[in-house]
Design an enzyme around this catalytic site. Structure first.
Site, PDB file in Angstrom:
ATOM      1  N   SER A 286       0.858  -1.188   0.000  1.00 10.84           N
ATOM      2  CA  SER A 286       0.000   0.000   0.000  1.00 10.84           C
ATOM      3  C   SER A 286       0.896   1.240   0.000  1.00 10.84           C
ATOM      4  CB  SER A 286      -0.931  -0.006   1.206  1.00 10.84           C
ATOM      5  OG  SER A 286      -0.178  -0.041   2.399  1.00 10.84           O
ATOM      6  N   PHE A 453      15.206 -17.667  40.000  1.00 13.09           N
ATOM      7  CA  PHE A 453      14.127 -18.301  39.245  1.00 13.09           C
ATOM      8  C   PHE A 453      14.511 -18.409  37.781  1.00 13.09           C
ATOM      9  CE2 PHE A 453      10.083 -18.316  36.952  1.00 13.09           C
ATOM     10  CZ  PHE A 453       9.412 -19.317  37.623  1.00 13.09           C
ATOM     11  N   LEU A 455      17.444 -18.669  36.560  1.00 14.04           N
ATOM     12  CA  LEU A 455      18.482 -19.696  36.378  1.00 14.04           C
ATOM     13  C   LEU A 455      17.868 -21.086  36.255  1.00 14.04           C
ATOM     14  CD1 LEU A 455      21.272 -18.491  38.824  1.00 14.04           C
ATOM     15  CD2 LEU A 455      21.250 -18.368  36.334  1.00 14.04           C
ATOM     16  N   LYS A 456      16.644 -21.229  36.757  1.00 11.44           N
ATOM     17  CA  LYS A 456      15.981 -22.532  36.686  1.00 11.44           C
ATOM     18  C   LYS A 456      15.635 -22.929  35.256  1.00 11.44           C
ATOM     19  CE  LYS A 456      15.655 -23.743  41.065  1.00 11.44           C
ATOM     20  NZ  LYS A 456      16.221 -24.994  41.572  1.00 11.44           N
ATOM     21  N   HIS A 680      -0.994 -11.078  36.182  1.00  4.73           N
ATOM     22  CA  HIS A 680      -0.789 -10.950  37.631  1.00  4.73           C
ATOM     23  C   HIS A 680      -1.695  -9.900  38.287  1.00  4.73           C
ATOM     24  CE1 HIS A 680       2.304 -13.899  37.671  1.00  4.73           C
ATOM     25  NE2 HIS A 680       3.027 -13.230  36.794  1.00  4.73           N
ATOM     26  N   ASP A 735       1.526 -19.600  34.022  1.00  5.24           N
ATOM     27  CA  ASP A 735       2.796 -18.864  33.984  1.00  5.24           C
ATOM     28  C   ASP A 735       3.966 -19.742  33.510  1.00  5.24           C
ATOM     29  OD1 ASP A 735       4.412 -16.701  34.119  1.00  5.24           O
ATOM     30  OD2 ASP A 735       4.215 -16.328  36.255  1.00  5.24           O
TER      31      ASP A 735
HETATM   32 ZN   LIG Z   1       4.627 -14.578  33.517  1.00  9.16          ZN
END
Ligand SMILES: [Zn+2]
Length: 837
Positions: A286, A453, A455-456, A680, A735
């Site tokens: 376009s 977390f 690093l997990k 969250h 999550d």
């Molecule tokens: Zn999340």
């Protein structure tokens, strides 16, 4: 000694045969008892022992048993803190059915009494009864619709819902075909007295519930009216709340033409699956011309035009408005008022449950075929790189090590390594591997440690295993992750009723990331009717700046948005990206929200001027993503393309000391203005004003209490049950199944734990599931099919209990209360359109 042994053996032998003989007689006795019982029921309608049936015949309001039960159920509930206990779920309160039918003057009432008298309670053992039910279910459907894969999943066999309930017209609308109904019942009757204990003998109570008229208009409505109008102080506060809501309306991107206006769905049966989701037809370019100015793309109809066609609020306006909201949130009188209104909302819900929980449950029973297992649920927030559970990942790694040990998978320290060599370098064999060694699960060490977390994500603590198995831009072009993803997709499809919105990263380090990602999707043919994609953008400017990858924040914006504008103006320029974007429904912002940040002022440096080493504040990221996405969406919509909603993570982090940092509230305030819905939002519990605003605007919250439990907030302190009671638009999501969940069905695990800990009823669960579909980015056609043809209408008009298993009672309650609240805030002058656009 020997004689003693002999004695012992003889005694054992005799004992055993005595047991066998007595068991035989006992069995016979039970059988004849059951038969006798069946005949007795036949003979004597008024037999005292047949409690359930007889109570139902009695006048419901004068029955002492009923009063007793009512009293108990009211007593069982704990009011005040947002939790409640449900009672009498095992014992169906049949009296209500009769009172309902009596009230509505339903002509079938006397017939139902007769039916009850002649059909005894089924004495069939549970196992065979289950089989019979399954068989009868099969009879209801067109066999061509059946797919045997679903037989092995939990929940109901894959019935096609349309047939599932439409073949039961005489059961649902008993008004019409009563003769047919009686005929079928007498067949069952003769069946049962012939003594065939393995025949189909539905429980008469359940059958009557199914056959009752819809429960509309027969529940206790709450009328809570204040004695006086709001005081002048309150009026002032309400006007300020109104202003905040109007401000959000000005910012939020909404389609000019709603999907249901564009595409009318006459017949919401299963939409045909897309036969070729990766088909690309050249569309041509376009004339649109786009240009970056102060960090936001401006679009013109052509290169020579000076007239901007999709203007968006500039940064100064946004930060000024944000500061206004922040001032409102901090004002004492508004806080007090909102706190009071929120508590009132919670108490209204508790009162509603006390009065109507039994009726809601009855309404659910009367919706044929549908139950919690076969209502659609969308996992509204899950990160793709953690979408498989740990056992699945382990099995996959082992199988690859067994089947493809000689595949060259990684280039490390100057050499190419095969998979076998990688494991040798780690001194591991396939046999050694177990879930504990894999060590990807969150544990005590991750609480309040987002870094740990993260690093997990490294299997066995090895970044090279993450590189090989969980990345899509590696030496094998993400083939392993592609295969793993396909397995996750087929698990989802087998469950049939579970869907997911996977978030996948674009980092903004270089423009080619988009094409790489799109080609990974297309080449691995990653497509499923149960899946849509969101793009997540990690907020890592400071990291890239330190590494010398970018010079200013502007570089990141260019890398993210230039390819998107290019492909929108000229799809042929990035064919794979064009095809992939049809499956992308949202943009997310992710990263640790607990990092300290400075609140932006009204006049911030432009992204091109942002060359220092510090990461910009969350709201700075929010504004520039929002503004560019807004313009992009306007452009895409004008070209008939799909749009991408802004759905960031926000309000996840709770400070360890439990006193909130200023920054966290900024996040929720910024997303209040700009986001379609958020992930969250647990920090809303700390700000009554924002919580009230999120309620009034019905902004979706994709909450993940198990994930919060691993990272920031103990499960029992999670605000989800309170938010739910107050009527915030909440859904449940997983999550990170890889780090958090244990079973093959992480979403059901999430629902299961929430239901147990917070004593959520089937009705609550189905309402949350319905919310999740409503919040999700799936197409209009699919939503119509999953939760009802007119799902977009407010309140009970948008509900279809045959698909959602949510009683009209519940949605009418929610809608009435919300409307009252809006009228309260708008001082009786709220204009509420019938559909939520
Ligand atoms: Zn999340």
């Amino acid at each position: 000694m020997e004689a003693y042994t002999l004695h012992l053996a003889m005694a054992a032998l005799i004992g055993a045969s005595t047991v066998a003989i007595s068991a035989y007689f006992l069995h016979r006795k039970t059988l004849s008892h059951l038969l006798e019982f069946a005949r007795a029921v036949e003979r004597d309608v008024d037999d005292e022992n047949l409690h359930a049936g007889v109570v139902a015949v009695d006048d419901s309001s004068s029955s002492p048993k009923r009063h007793l039960r009512k009293h108990r159920s009211a007593y069982d509930r704990r009011i005040g803190n947002g939790y409640y206990r449900r009672s009498s779920t095992s014992l169906p309160d049949v009296t209500v059915v009769d009172s309902v039918e009596a009230k509505s003057g339903h002509p079938g009432t006397p017939k139902i009494n007769i039916l009850r008298a002649i059909s005894p309670k089924s004495p069939v053992a549970s196992a065979s009864a289950f089989e019979s039910v399954e068989e009868s279910d099969d009879d209801m459907v067109d066999n061509a619709e059946m797919d045997t894969t679903y037989l092995h999943t939990n929940g109901n066999v894959g019935l096609e819902d349309k047939n599932g309930y439409e073949t039961l017209p005489d059961h649902v609308n008993a008004n019409g075909d009563m003769i047919q109904l009686t005929a079928s019942k007498s067949m069952i009757h003769s069946h049962s007295i012939s003594g065939d204990l393995h025949g189909v003998q539905p429980d008469p109570i359940a059958a009557d519930i199914l056959r009752k008229v819809p429960e509309h208009e027969t529940f206790a409505r709450l009328k809570v009216t204040p004695l006086e109008g709001p005081s002048p102080d309150e009026v002032e506060a309400y006007v300020i709340v109104q202003e905040c809501l109007e401000m959000r309306k000005r910012y939020l991107f909404r389609e000019a033409v709603a999907p249901w206006e564009k595409e009318i769905i006459a017949d919401p049966c299963t939409p045909k699956p897309n036969p070729d989701p990766f088909f690309f037809a050249p569309e041509g370019k376009s004339d649109h011309y786009f240009e970056m100015q102060d960090g936001v793309f401006h679009v013109y109809p052509n290169k020579d035009s000076k007239e901007e066609i999709f203007p968006v609020a500039d940064a100064t306006t946004f930060f000024t408005d944000l500061h206004h909201i922040l001032r409102v949130i901090a004002a004492g009188n508004i806080r007090t008022l909102c706190h009071y209104r929120l508590n009132l909302l919670e108490q209204k819900f508790n009162l509603h449950l006390m009065l109507n929980a039994d009726r809601e449950f009855l309404a659910q029973k009367s919706a044929p075929h549908r139950d919690f297992y076969n209502v659609r649920k969308v996992d509204t927030h899950v990160h793709h790189s953690a979408c498989m559970n740990q056992k699945h990942l382990l099995r996959f790694i082992k199988s690859k090590l067994r089947k493809e040990p000689d595949e060259v998978v990684i280039f490390r320290d100057g050499t190419y390594l095969t998979l076998k060599e990688v494991f040798e370098s780690l001194d591991l064999t396939g046999y050694d591997l177990n879930v504990d060694l894999l060590d990807v699960h969150a544990d005590k060490s991750t609480f309040h440690r987002f870094d740990k977390f993260n690093l997990k994500y490294n299997p066995c603590g090895q970044s090279r295993l993450r590189e090989i198995f969980l990345k899509q831009d590696n030496l094998i072009q993400g083939r392993f992750l592609g295969e793993l993803t396909k397995q996750v997709f087929s698990d989802l499809e087998a469950s049939k009723y579970q869907m997911a919105e996977y978030r996948i990263s674009i980092y903004g380090r270089k423009q080619s990331e988009w094409d790489q990602l799109a080609s990974w999707i297309v080449n691995n043919e990653l497509y499923s009717e149960n899946v849509v994609w969101l793009i997540q953008l990690p907020r890592l400017y400071n990291v890239y700046k330190e590494m010398g990858i970018v010079t200013s924040f502007q570089n990141i914006l260019d890398n993210i948005f230039i390819p998107l504008f290019e492909v929108t103006v000229d799809p042929d320029s990035h064919p794979q990206l064009h095809v992939f974007l049809k499956q992308v429904v949202g943009l997310d912002l992710v990263d640790d929200e607990s990092k300290p940040e400075r609140r932006p002022t009204k006049h911030m440096p432009t992204p091109a001027q942002w060359t220092n080493i510090f990461n910009p504040a969350f709201s700075y990221y929010v504004y520039y993503c929002y503004a560019n996405l807004y313009t992009l969406n306007k452009l895409r919509e004008s070209k008939g393309m799909t749009t991408i909603k802004f759905r960031p993570h926000s309000g996840e982090v709770v400070d360890a000391s439990s006193c909130i940092q200023a920054g966290d509230i900024d996040h929720l305030a910024a997303t209040f203005l700009t986001a379609h819905n958020i992930a969250h939002g647990i920090n809303l519990r700390k700000s009554p004003v924002l919580q009230y605003l999120y309620y009034l605007a019905q902004i979706g919250l994709a909450m993940s209490p198990l994930s919060n439990n691993s990272l920031f907030l103990d499960y029992h302190r999670n605000p989800l049950p309170v938010f739910f009671s107050r009527g915030l638009n909440v859904s449940l999501s997983t999550d990170d199944p890889l780090q958090i969940h244990l079973t093959k069905e992480p979403l059901v695990e999430e629902y299961s734990i929430a239901a147990s800990v917070w004593k959520l009823s089937a009705c609550d669960l189905c309402e949350i599931a319905r919310n999740s579909v409503y919040q999700s980015g799936f197409s209009h056609a699919l939503k119509s099919h999953w939760i009802g043809k007119e799902y977009y209408k407010r309140g009970p008009n948008g509900n279809d209990i045959h698909r959602t298993n949510v009683p009209h009672i519940r949605l009418e309650f929610r809608d009435t209360i919300w409307r009252e609240e809006m009228q309260q805030v708008y001082l009786g002058k709220a204009i509420i359109p019938e559909v939520d656009k």
